[in-house]
Scaffold this motif. Structure first.
Motif, mmCIF file in Angstrom:
data_model
loop_
_atom_site.group_PDB
_atom_site.id
_atom_site.type_symbol
_atom_site.label_atom_id
_atom_site.label_comp_id
_atom_site.label_asym_id
_atom_site.label_seq_id
_atom_site.Cartn_x
_atom_site.Cartn_y
_atom_site.Cartn_z
ATOM 1 N N VAL A 16 43.206 -22.868 44.422
ATOM 2 C CA VAL A 16 42.703 -22.182 43.226
ATOM 3 C C VAL A 16 42.609 -23.164 42.067
ATOM 4 C CG1 VAL A 16 43.255 -20.428 41.488
ATOM 5 C CG2 VAL A 16 43.509 -19.893 43.914
ATOM 6 N N LEU A 17 43.638 -23.981 41.885
ATOM 7 C CA LEU A 17 43.619 -24.961 40.795
ATOM 8 C C LEU A 17 42.498 -25.988 40.969
ATOM 9 C CD1 LEU A 17 47.440 -25.547 40.291
ATOM 10 C CD2 LEU A 17 45.856 -24.546 38.648
ATOM 11 N N GLU A 18 42.166 -26.305 42.215
ATOM 12 C CA GLU A 18 41.068 -27.238 42.465
ATOM 13 C C GLU A 18 39.728 -26.616 42.081
ATOM 14 O OE1 GLU A 18 39.277 -29.398 46.358
ATOM 15 O OE2 GLU A 18 41.458 -29.479 46.116
ATOM 16 N N LEU A 19 39.563 -25.327 42.401
ATOM 17 C CA LEU A 19 38.319 -24.632 42.073
ATOM 18 C C LEU A 19 38.250 -24.227 40.608
ATOM 19 C CD1 LEU A 19 38.061 -22.328 45.207
ATOM 20 C CD2 LEU A 19 36.617 -24.310 44.671
ATOM 21 N N LEU A 20 39.392 -23.898 40.047
ATOM 22 C CA LEU A 20 39.463 -23.435 38.653
ATOM 23 C C LEU A 20 40.519 -24.249 37.911
ATOM 24 C CD1 LEU A 20 39.509 -19.630 39.496
ATOM 25 C CD2 LEU A 20 37.569 -20.919 38.617
ATOM 26 N N PRO A 21 40.188 -25.462 37.490
ATOM 27 C CA PRO A 21 41.184 -26.343 36.873
ATOM 28 C C PRO A 21 41.806 -25.789 35.594
ATOM 29 C CG PRO A 21 39.039 -27.434 37.053
ATOM 30 C CD PRO A 21 38.892 -26.070 37.603
ATOM 31 N N GLN A 22 41.135 -24.854 34.943
ATOM 32 C CA GLN A 22 41.677 -24.269 33.715
ATOM 33 C C GLN A 22 42.725 -23.204 34.009
ATOM 34 O OE1 GLN A 22 38.773 -23.646 35.060
ATOM 35 N NE2 GLN A 22 38.180 -21.533 34.772
ATOM 36 N N SER A 23 42.890 -22.854 35.272
ATOM 37 C CA SER A 23 43.852 -21.808 35.622
ATOM 38 C C SER A 23 45.279 -22.346 35.541
ATOM 39 C CB SER A 23 43.570 -21.251 37.017
ATOM 40 O OG SER A 23 43.727 -22.265 37.982
ATOM 41 N N LYS A 24 46.224 -21.434 35.529
ATOM 42 C CA LYS A 24 47.636 -21.788 35.410
ATOM 43 C C LYS A 24 48.423 -20.944 36.402
ATOM 44 C CE LYS A 24 51.416 -21.856 32.103
ATOM 45 N NZ LYS A 24 51.845 -21.511 30.752
ATOM 46 N N ARG A 25 49.327 -21.565 37.111
ATOM 47 C CA ARG A 25 50.135 -20.835 38.088
ATOM 48 C C ARG A 25 51.438 -20.393 37.431
ATOM 49 N NH1 ARG A 25 52.516 -22.483 44.003
ATOM 50 N NH2 ARG A 25 53.184 -20.375 44.509
ATOM 51 N N LEU A 26 51.731 -19.134 37.563
ATOM 52 C CA LEU A 26 52.991 -18.587 37.091
ATOM 53 C C LEU A 26 53.852 -18.264 38.299
ATOM 54 C CD1 LEU A 26 51.623 -16.128 34.394
ATOM 55 C CD2 LEU A 26 52.490 -18.437 34.058
ATOM 56 N N LYS A 27 55.090 -18.704 38.271
ATOM 57 C CA LYS A 27 55.999 -18.435 39.376
ATOM 58 C C LYS A 27 57.041 -17.420 38.916
ATOM 59 C CE LYS A 27 55.673 -22.817 41.818
ATOM 60 N NZ LYS A 27 56.447 -23.909 42.429
ATOM 61 N N PRO A 28 57.408 -16.506 39.798
ATOM 62 C CA PRO A 28 58.428 -15.523 39.429
ATOM 63 C C PRO A 28 59.806 -16.175 39.357
ATOM 64 C CG PRO A 28 57.906 -15.323 41.745
ATOM 65 C CD PRO A 28 56.957 -16.341 41.174
ATOM 66 N N LYS A 29 60.696 -15.563 38.586
ATOM 67 C CA LYS A 29 62.075 -16.039 38.533
ATOM 68 C C LYS A 29 62.823 -15.632 39.796
ATOM 69 C CE LYS A 29 62.261 -15.905 33.521
ATOM 70 N NZ LYS A 29 62.822 -15.284 32.346
ATOM 71 N N TRP A 61 57.123 -11.999 43.669
ATOM 72 C CA TRP A 61 56.715 -11.099 42.580
ATOM 73 C C TRP A 61 57.196 -9.675 42.800
ATOM 74 C CZ3 TRP A 61 55.635 -12.760 38.043
ATOM 75 C CH2 TRP A 61 55.108 -14.036 37.881
ATOM 76 N N ASN A 62 57.260 -9.245 44.034
ATOM 77 C CA ASN A 62 57.758 -7.897 44.296
ATOM 78 C C ASN A 62 59.212 -7.786 43.847
ATOM 79 O OD1 ASN A 62 57.488 -5.201 45.439
ATOM 80 N ND2 ASN A 62 58.956 -5.932 46.960
ATOM 81 N N GLN A 63 60.027 -8.761 44.198
ATOM 82 C CA GLN A 63 61.433 -8.731 43.786
ATOM 83 C C GLN A 63 61.547 -8.835 42.275
ATOM 84 O OE1 GLN A 63 64.037 -8.160 45.995
ATOM 85 N NE2 GLN A 63 65.041 -7.742 44.051
ATOM 86 N N GLN A 64 60.680 -9.604 41.654
ATOM 87 C CA GLN A 64 60.671 -9.718 40.188
ATOM 88 C C GLN A 64 60.453 -8.340 39.552
ATOM 89 O OE1 GLN A 64 60.856 -12.739 38.407
ATOM 90 N NE2 GLN A 64 60.570 -11.820 36.414
ATOM 91 N N LEU A 65 59.482 -7.592 40.080
ATOM 92 C CA LEU A 65 59.191 -6.263 39.545
ATOM 93 C C LEU A 65 60.339 -5.291 39.815
ATOM 94 C CD1 LEU A 65 55.429 -5.996 40.496
ATOM 95 C CD2 LEU A 65 56.396 -6.298 38.207
ATOM 96 N N LEU A 66 60.940 -5.368 40.986
ATOM 97 C CA LEU A 66 62.082 -4.500 41.297
ATOM 98 C C LEU A 66 63.264 -4.798 40.379
ATOM 99 C CD1 LEU A 66 61.947 -4.522 45.193
ATOM 100 C CD2 LEU A 66 61.391 -2.607 43.673
ATOM 101 N N ASP A 67 63.521 -6.071 40.130
ATOM 102 C CA ASP A 67 64.610 -6.463 39.225
ATOM 103 C C ASP A 67 64.347 -5.956 37.814
ATOM 104 O OD1 ASP A 67 65.769 -7.756 41.385
ATOM 105 O OD2 ASP A 67 65.239 -9.780 40.689
ATOM 106 N N TYR A 68 63.096 -6.056 37.373
ATOM 107 C CA TYR A 68 62.731 -5.582 36.037
ATOM 108 C C TYR A 68 62.902 -4.073 35.938
ATOM 109 C CZ TYR A 68 59.970 -4.817 31.822
ATOM 110 O OH TYR A 68 59.551 -4.426 30.574
ATOM 111 N N GLN A 69 62.491 -3.364 36.964
ATOM 112 C CA GLN A 69 62.649 -1.909 36.989
ATOM 113 C C GLN A 69 64.125 -1.529 36.917
ATOM 114 O OE1 GLN A 69 61.634 -0.018 40.688
ATOM 115 N NE2 GLN A 69 61.188 1.921 39.690
#
Length: 59
Positions: A18-31, A35-43
């Motif tokens: 994705v970064l190669e195709l869209l260099p302006q993009s930014k990857r966000l990693k969950p803590k 991401w599912n566990q991130q959302l469950l922890d937040y809930q």
């Protein structure tokens, strides 16, 4: 664009593509592990905040 990718080898490879195709993009990693566990922890955190014992209240 947002892509919710796993933090494993396949997710890393997809993020690089994705970064190669869209260099302006930014990857966000969950803590959390993903991401599912991130959302469950937040809930869980929100639930605990809204359902705390009311022992501190005095009349």
């Amino acid at each position: 664009m947002s892509a919710w990718l796993l933090t494993d080898n396949a997710g890393d490879a997809a993020a690089r593509a994705v970064l190669e195709l869209l260099p302006q993009s930014k990857r966000l990693k969950p803590k959390a592990k993903d991401w599912n566990q991130q959302l469950l922890d937040y809930q869980k955190q929100l639930f605990q905040q809204h359902h705390q014992p009311e022992d501190d209240l005095t009349l």
